[in-house]
Design a protein around this motif. Structure first.
Motif, PDB file in Angstrom:
ATOM      1  N   ASN A  69       0.812  -1.214   0.000  1.00  0.00           N
ATOM      2  CA  ASN A  69       0.000   0.000   0.000  1.00  0.00           C
ATOM      3  C   ASN A  69       0.845   1.264   0.000  1.00  0.00           C
ATOM      4  O   ASN A  69       0.853   2.012  -0.961  1.00  0.00           O
ATOM      5  CB  ASN A  69      -0.948  -0.014   1.195  1.00  0.00           C
ATOM      6  CG  ASN A  69      -1.809   1.227   1.293  1.00  0.00           C
ATOM      7  OD1 ASN A  69      -2.448   1.626   0.335  1.00  0.00           O
ATOM      8  ND2 ASN A  69      -1.814   1.840   2.464  1.00  0.00           N
ATOM      9  N   LYS A  70       1.540   1.524   1.109  1.00  0.00           N
ATOM     10  CA  LYS A  70       2.312   2.760   1.240  1.00  0.00           C
ATOM     11  C   LYS A  70       3.795   2.521   1.423  1.00  0.00           C
ATOM     12  O   LYS A  70       4.613   3.256   0.906  1.00  0.00           O
ATOM     13  CB  LYS A  70       1.807   3.593   2.425  1.00  0.00           C
ATOM     14  CG  LYS A  70       0.479   4.236   2.194  1.00  0.00           C
ATOM     15  CD  LYS A  70       0.143   5.187   3.319  1.00  0.00           C
ATOM     16  CE  LYS A  70      -1.185   5.876   3.048  1.00  0.00           C
ATOM     17  NZ  LYS A  70      -1.548   6.779   4.113  1.00  0.00           N
ATOM     18  N   ARG A  71       4.143   1.502   2.230  1.00  0.00           N
ATOM     19  CA  ARG A  71       5.561   1.410   2.563  1.00  0.00           C
ATOM     20  C   ARG A  71       5.926   0.102   3.239  1.00  0.00           C
ATOM     21  O   ARG A  71       5.076  -0.657   3.677  1.00  0.00           O
ATOM     22  CB  ARG A  71       5.975   2.562   3.461  1.00  0.00           C
ATOM     23  CG  ARG A  71       5.287   2.575   4.807  1.00  0.00           C
ATOM     24  CD  ARG A  71       5.523   3.903   5.501  1.00  0.00           C
ATOM     25  NE  ARG A  71       4.579   4.059   6.579  1.00  0.00           N
ATOM     26  CZ  ARG A  71       4.904   4.083   7.848  1.00  0.00           C
ATOM     27  NH1 ARG A  71       6.156   3.959   8.196  1.00  0.00           N
ATOM     28  NH2 ARG A  71       3.995   4.258   8.764  1.00  0.00           N
ATOM     29  N   VAL A  72       7.213  -0.066   3.319  1.00  0.00           N
ATOM     30  CA  VAL A  72       7.858  -1.096   4.119  1.00  0.00           C
ATOM     31  C   VAL A  72       8.770  -0.347   5.064  1.00  0.00           C
ATOM     32  O   VAL A  72       9.481   0.561   4.650  1.00  0.00           O
ATOM     33  CB  VAL A  72       8.670  -2.071   3.233  1.00  0.00           C
ATOM     34  CG1 VAL A  72       9.432  -3.061   4.081  1.00  0.00           C
ATOM     35  CG2 VAL A  72       7.759  -2.790   2.243  1.00  0.00           C
ATOM     36  N   SER A  73       8.741  -0.689   6.354  1.00  0.00           N
ATOM     37  CA  SER A  73       9.557   0.013   7.353  1.00  0.00           C
ATOM     38  C   SER A  73      10.349  -0.997   8.158  1.00  0.00           C
ATOM     39  O   SER A  73       9.866  -2.089   8.457  1.00  0.00           O
ATOM     40  CB  SER A  73       8.670   0.825   8.297  1.00  0.00           C
ATOM     41  OG  SER A  73       7.949   1.798   7.583  1.00  0.00           O
ATOM     42  N   LEU A  74      11.554  -0.602   8.545  1.00  0.00           N
ATOM     43  CA  LEU A  74      12.427  -1.445   9.334  1.00  0.00           C
ATOM     44  C   LEU A  74      12.734  -0.735  10.644  1.00  0.00           C
ATOM     45  O   LEU A  74      13.146   0.425  10.639  1.00  0.00           O
ATOM     46  CB  LEU A  74      13.711  -1.719   8.546  1.00  0.00           C
ATOM     47  CG  LEU A  74      14.721  -2.669   9.143  1.00  0.00           C
ATOM     48  CD1 LEU A  74      14.124  -4.025   9.460  1.00  0.00           C
ATOM     49  CD2 LEU A  74      15.899  -2.830   8.169  1.00  0.00           C
ATOM     50  N   ALA A 123      14.862  -7.007  15.126  1.00  0.00           N
ATOM     51  CA  ALA A 123      14.647  -6.219  13.917  1.00  0.00           C
ATOM     52  C   ALA A 123      13.218  -6.526  13.477  1.00  0.00           C
ATOM     53  O   ALA A 123      12.815  -7.690  13.451  1.00  0.00           O
ATOM     54  CB  ALA A 123      15.638  -6.601  12.828  1.00  0.00           C
ATOM     55  N   ILE A 124      12.453  -5.491  13.181  1.00  0.00           N
ATOM     56  CA  ILE A 124      11.057  -5.682  12.791  1.00  0.00           C
ATOM     57  C   ILE A 124      10.852  -5.053  11.419  1.00  0.00           C
ATOM     58  O   ILE A 124      11.087  -3.862  11.227  1.00  0.00           O
ATOM     59  CB  ILE A 124      10.090  -5.061  13.808  1.00  0.00           C
ATOM     60  CG1 ILE A 124      10.325  -5.663  15.199  1.00  0.00           C
ATOM     61  CG2 ILE A 124       8.640  -5.273  13.372  1.00  0.00           C
ATOM     62  CD1 ILE A 124       9.543  -4.993  16.311  1.00  0.00           C
ATOM     63  N   LEU A 125      10.413  -5.865  10.486  1.00  0.00           N
ATOM     64  CA  LEU A 125      10.087  -5.414   9.143  1.00  0.00           C
ATOM     65  C   LEU A 125       8.565  -5.315   9.064  1.00  0.00           C
ATOM     66  O   LEU A 125       7.875  -6.325   9.185  1.00  0.00           O
ATOM     67  CB  LEU A 125      10.618  -6.418   8.117  1.00  0.00           C
ATOM     68  CG  LEU A 125      10.557  -6.009   6.656  1.00  0.00           C
ATOM     69  CD1 LEU A 125      11.488  -4.822   6.389  1.00  0.00           C
ATOM     70  CD2 LEU A 125      10.936  -7.186   5.771  1.00  0.00           C
ATOM     71  N   LYS A 126       8.062  -4.073   8.933  1.00  0.00           N
ATOM     72  CA  LYS A 126       6.616  -3.843   8.885  1.00  0.00           C
ATOM     73  C   LYS A 126       6.200  -3.463   7.472  1.00  0.00           C
ATOM     74  O   LYS A 126       6.979  -2.855   6.739  1.00  0.00           O
ATOM     75  CB  LYS A 126       6.210  -2.712   9.838  1.00  0.00           C
ATOM     76  CG  LYS A 126       6.386  -3.029  11.292  1.00  0.00           C
ATOM     77  CD  LYS A 126       5.875  -1.874  12.127  1.00  0.00           C
ATOM     78  CE  LYS A 126       5.973  -2.163  13.600  1.00  0.00           C
ATOM     79  NZ  LYS A 126       5.388  -1.058  14.392  1.00  0.00           N
ATOM     80  N   PHE A 127       4.983  -3.803   7.125  1.00  0.00           N
ATOM     81  CA  PHE A 127       4.475  -3.496   5.790  1.00  0.00           C
ATOM     82  C   PHE A 127       2.960  -3.413   5.832  1.00  0.00           C
ATOM     83  O   PHE A 127       2.316  -3.943   6.736  1.00  0.00           O
ATOM     84  CB  PHE A 127       4.901  -4.574   4.791  1.00  0.00           C
ATOM     85  CG  PHE A 127       4.820  -5.973   5.342  1.00  0.00           C
ATOM     86  CD1 PHE A 127       3.621  -6.660   5.392  1.00  0.00           C
ATOM     87  CD2 PHE A 127       5.959  -6.579   5.844  1.00  0.00           C
ATOM     88  CE1 PHE A 127       3.555  -7.935   5.925  1.00  0.00           C
ATOM     89  CE2 PHE A 127       5.902  -7.868   6.382  1.00  0.00           C
ATOM     90  CZ  PHE A 127       4.686  -8.541   6.416  1.00  0.00           C
ATOM     91  N   ASP A 128       2.407  -2.670   4.869  1.00  0.00           N
ATOM     92  CA  ASP A 128       0.961  -2.683   4.689  1.00  0.00           C
ATOM     93  C   ASP A 128       0.674  -2.976   3.220  1.00  0.00           C
ATOM     94  O   ASP A 128       1.519  -2.778   2.350  1.00  0.00           O
ATOM     95  CB  ASP A 128       0.291  -1.399   5.180  1.00  0.00           C
ATOM     96  CG  ASP A 128       0.789  -0.127   4.543  1.00  0.00           C
ATOM     97  OD1 ASP A 128       1.552  -0.184   3.558  1.00  0.00           O
ATOM     98  OD2 ASP A 128       0.400   0.953   5.020  1.00  0.00           O
TER      99      ASP A 128
END
Length: 133
Positions: A17-22, A29-34
């Motif tokens: 949707n908008k991004r991937v964040s680390l 380490a957390i890789l977040k995404f929507d």
């Protein structure tokens, strides 16, 4: 190098949707995404992957990566990894203590994310976009 498939991204990563964040809160380490789910009325969901005892990571944009085709939209473990061997030669005691492994995932337009960590888990999938953080 052997590849073990661990998890498949819930939709094609072209649907991010908008991004991937680390993030690095402590030893994780957390890789977040929507992403939007075309098969679920285009609803937006967010989730993430948590890498425990993350001792190293690297990210390559899609234009500058050694592409690992088995990692496209999939979390994989790279067994017999040269990177793990290199880090183990630097600190064999800690590498053995943490039982470090090499993980990778390739997300279209975001590139290749790699982690050396003791394990991983998935965060709960929630409806809605990621909050700005």
């Amino acid at each position: 190098m052997n590849i073990k498939e661990l998890w498949v991204f819930p939709v094609p990563s072209t649907c991010i949707n908008k991004r991937v964040s680390l993030y690095f809160p402590g030893g994780k380490a957390i890789l977040k995404f929507d992403y939007f789910d075309e098969e679920n009325d285009d609803k937006i969901f967010n989730s993430g992957i948590v890498f425990d005892a993350a001792v190293a990571h690297r990210h390559s944009s899609e234009k500058f990566t050694k592409f690992i085709s088995q990692a496209y939209d999939k979390l994989i473990e790279i067994e017999d990894s040269e990177w793990v061997k290199e880090l183990s030669s630097i600190s064999s005691e800690w590498a053995e203590f943490w039982k470090i492994k090499h993980y990778a995932i390739y997300l279209d337009s975001y590139g290749l994310y790699e982690f050396i960590a003791s394990g991983y888990s998935l965060t709960e999938t929630k409806e809605g976009a990621l909050n700005e953080e």
